[in-house]
Design an enzyme around this catalytic site. Structure first.
Site, PDB file in Angstrom:
ATOM      1  N   GLU A  38       1.148  -2.259  14.119  1.00  0.00           N
ATOM      2  CA  GLU A  38       0.255  -1.301  13.469  1.00  0.00           C
ATOM      3  C   GLU A  38      -1.024  -1.164  14.219  1.00  0.00           C
ATOM      4  OE1 GLU A  38      -0.133  -1.749   9.101  1.00  0.00           O
ATOM      5  OE2 GLU A  38       2.126  -2.215   9.063  1.00  0.00           O
ATOM      6  N   ASP A  78       0.944  -1.294   0.004  1.00  0.00           N
ATOM      7  CA  ASP A  78       0.062  -0.224   0.148  1.00  0.00           C
ATOM      8  C   ASP A  78       0.882   1.365   0.115  1.00  0.00           C
ATOM      9  OD1 ASP A  78       1.120  -0.304   2.456  1.00  0.00           O
ATOM     10  OD2 ASP A  78      -0.962   0.357   3.570  1.00  0.00           O
ATOM     11  N   GLU A  90       3.438  -8.552   6.845  1.00  0.00           N
ATOM     12  CA  GLU A  90       2.084  -9.042   6.507  1.00  0.00           C
ATOM     13  C   GLU A  90       2.321 -10.040   5.384  1.00  0.00           C
ATOM     14  OE1 GLU A  90      -0.761  -5.821   5.718  1.00  0.00           O
ATOM     15  OE2 GLU A  90      -0.845  -5.385   7.879  1.00  0.00           O
ATOM     16  N   TYR A 104      -6.701  -3.529  12.806  1.00  0.00           N
ATOM     17  CA  TYR A 104      -7.342  -2.286  12.689  1.00  0.00           C
ATOM     18  C   TYR A 104      -8.899  -2.403  13.035  1.00  0.00           C
ATOM     19  CZ  TYR A 104      -3.257  -0.638  10.267  1.00  0.00           C
ATOM     20  OH  TYR A 104      -2.052  -0.209  10.097  1.00  0.00           O
TER      21      TYR A 104
END
Length: 604
Positions: free
Chosen positions: A537, A209, A448, A501
């Site tokens: 994160e 990303d 990831e 998240y």
């Protein structure tokens, strides 16, 4: 068949450079170039000539041997700053998203004494260029390198001395194409429907990303050493009570039997220990340890290790040394035997216009902002950062999780032997470059990855074992967003680093689930592996100036509520086995164009 043929041609033009004359293999060391009484450094930053190879197969530059002539003689050239990404410099939209070979050239004046003295090595060093690079000097190939974030170099004195009257013309071709075996990986996709796309249209697909900035991103240097020179230094530190221990090893080239003088001095230039052996242990009485920012009243103390090689032509190299230890237990991360809590950020190197180009004002501003925030650490998400940034961390006491470019490994074909071999080589280069930085306390081998896939077990077992062999003094991790029960590599890491998240990528808008889901995540991961955990994160996006009460997604108030909900859980779990929190992200960064996709995956 046509698509396969085109892909074959594209892979060929990216990685099969057939010109191999005068290939100069660099020596085993990769010491940062520093000036001394025996060494000079010439920085080639500034404007270079630039040309993108926009031929259909992107290979015209090699077919017509652009490196044999001044680049301006091959066609139109642009002014291009180095260091900088080329993407945002011009008004040419096709260059912003260009995939393939671009060519850089600069003519430089080399001091006559460098050429006249055959006892002087002249080395060309590129701090980093993304992704694959080939370099020539006066039309002679001197090196090539795969990988976008680490330095490479070649000795070029012999080429310069072949014709000392010829100006030194440096040509560097750089290709930003990513394949399933690169780090990070990617794929080239041809779109052949001519009712929708132009002839030969293709795109670079990526699974990460951030924008795939390309070009020469860090300084290009010429530097000198004597022929007999200090090639590498390795330092490992420890302490016992008030005595510091500096275990060192010095490697030299072309100097068998030449005497050495190794001297360790403090900040006041007082000698605290010395030796005449190429390896050994220096003992420092009343040692001043290297402490992280906010952990000690005198953080980031650095000694200086001077190595003096007394051959026919003396060589002197000085390495900053911080004396500290790193230890991981089942529930704690210890620096100098004291519990350390990672209270930090994730970062990127990019900025407006310059892309990933190295920029001192931006770096200094970032460090001032991090210290103003009270941050004591960051992760080099998702690739190695410039050496100068790590030097700043050494001087300011900012702790670093040093991550390689292993991001976006989501295709099972990227777990093959060729991918693993390249990944191992990247870790070789990363550890070789950063092993002596006291600020670097942990290696991260990936971000990831699809670690639930069957091949991930052997892949990460091999990768992590190799990294620990390279450096047994630092813990190794990778950053996961997989389900704890399906992750095949977590058993091999020393610290669990997990990204999540809650109330953002899943259960969006429902902040009430954060305490439940975050607590469940931590208990599940620790229960499964019994290792300390970093929330590597977390966060929520926000539009500056957008307000809503009650809070809704993308408002500043929603971001605040999300962070506060995480922090309350962190404050409880750090009493047990959570050892850090790294917010995503320190600052805005560029991504590829496209619409965001909701990710409802769960890692708990």
């Amino acid at each position: 068949m046509l698509r396969r043929a085109r892909l074959a041609v594209f892979r060929l033009m990216c990685f099969c450079v057939v010109v191999r004359d005068a290939l100069c293999i660099p020596s085993s060391g990769m010491l940062y170039p520093r000036e001394s009484s025996s060494r000079e450094v010439k920085d080639l930053s500034g404007l270079w000539s630039f040309r993108a190879d926009k031929s259909p197969n992107r290979n015209q530059g090699f077919e017509r041997a652009w490196y044999k002539h001044r680049l301006a003689e091959t066609g139109p050239v642009l002014d291009m700053p180095v260091p900088a990404s080329f993407n945002d410099i011009t008004q040419d939209a096709t260059l912003r998203d260009f995939i393939g070979w671009v060519w850089y050239e600069k003519e430089v004046v080399v001091p006559a004494r460098w050429i006249a003295d055959e006892g002087t090595r002249v080395v060309l060093r590129v701090g980093s260029a993304h992704y694959y690079s080939v370099a020539w000097v006066n039309g002679v190939k001197v090196t090539e390198h795969e990988g976008g974030h680490l330095p490479f170099e070649a000795e070029i004195g012999g080429v310069l001395r072949d014709d000392p009257t010829t100006p030194c013309r440096i040509t560097i071709a750089v290709n930003n194409t990513l394949t399933l075996e690169t780090l990070p990986p990617g794929t080239i996709q041809y779109l052949n429907d001519t009712t929708k796309y132009p002839e030969g249209f293709f795109v670079q697909n990526i699974n990460f990303d951030f924008f795939n900035y390309a070009g020469i991103h860090r300084a290009v240097l010429l530097y000198t050493t004597p022929k007999a020179h200090v090639d590498d230094i390795t330092v490992v530190t420890d302490f016992l009570d008030s005595t510091g221990l500096v275990k060192y090893k010095v490697s030299v080239q072309n100097a068998a039997g030449a005497p050495l003088q190794v001297t360790l001095t403090d900040k006041d230039a007082h000698t605290v220990a010395s030796s005449t052996e190429p390896s050994g242990v220096l003992k420092v009485t009343d040692v001043k340890l290297w402490w992280p920012y906010l952990m000690h009243e005198n953080p980031a103390y650095l000694y200086s290790l001077e190595v003096r090689l007394m051959a026919a032509h003396e060589d002197v190299y000085t390495l900053p040394v911080g004396i500290r230890t790193v230890t991981v237990t089942g529930t704690r991360f210890l620096i100098n035997s004291k519990p350390f809590y990672f209270h930090g950020v994730n970062k990127h190197e990019d900025a407006d216009i310059r892309g990933k180009g190295f920029d001192w004002p931006l770096i200094v501003k970032d460090f001032n902002l991090m210290k103003w925030l009270g941050a004591n650490s960051f992760r080099t998400s998702h690739y190695p950062y410039a050496e100068e940034i790590l030097q700043m961390c050494d001087r300011h006491g900012i702790v670093v999780i040093d991550e390689c470019p292993g991001v976006g490994i989501n295709d099972i074909r990227s777990f093959g032997n060729a991918s693993l071999a390249h990944h191992l080589h990247v870790m070789d280069e990363l550890v070789r470059r950063d092993k002596n930085h006291p600020s670097v306390v942990m290696w991260s081998v990936a971000n990831e990855p699809a670690s639930e896939m069957p091949p991930a077990d052997l892949y990460f077992k091999s990768l992590i074992a190799h990294t620990k062999t390279l450096d047994p003094t630092r813990p190794v991790t990778y950053v996961t967003n997989s389900n704890y029960a399906r992750d095949r590599g977590a058993r091999y890491v020393d610290v669990i680093c997990v990204n999540s998240y809650f109330s953002w990528y899943h259960d969006p808008g429902h902040v009430e689930v954060i305490p439940i889901q975050l607590n469940t995540q931590f208990e599940n991961w620790y229960g499964a592996y019994g290792k300390p955990i970093i929330q590597s994160e977390y966060g929520a996006d926000a539009e500056a100036g957008l307000h809503s009460d009650p809070p809704v997604m993308f408002s500043e108030e929603y971001q605040k509520v999300v962070l506060e909900s995480y922090h309350r859980v962190f404050d409880q779990k750090r009493k047990k086995f959570v050892i850090g929190e790294l917010i995503w992200n320190f600052a805005d960064f560029m991504t590829k164009q496209g619409r965001p996709k909701d990710d409802f995956s769960s890692n708990f």
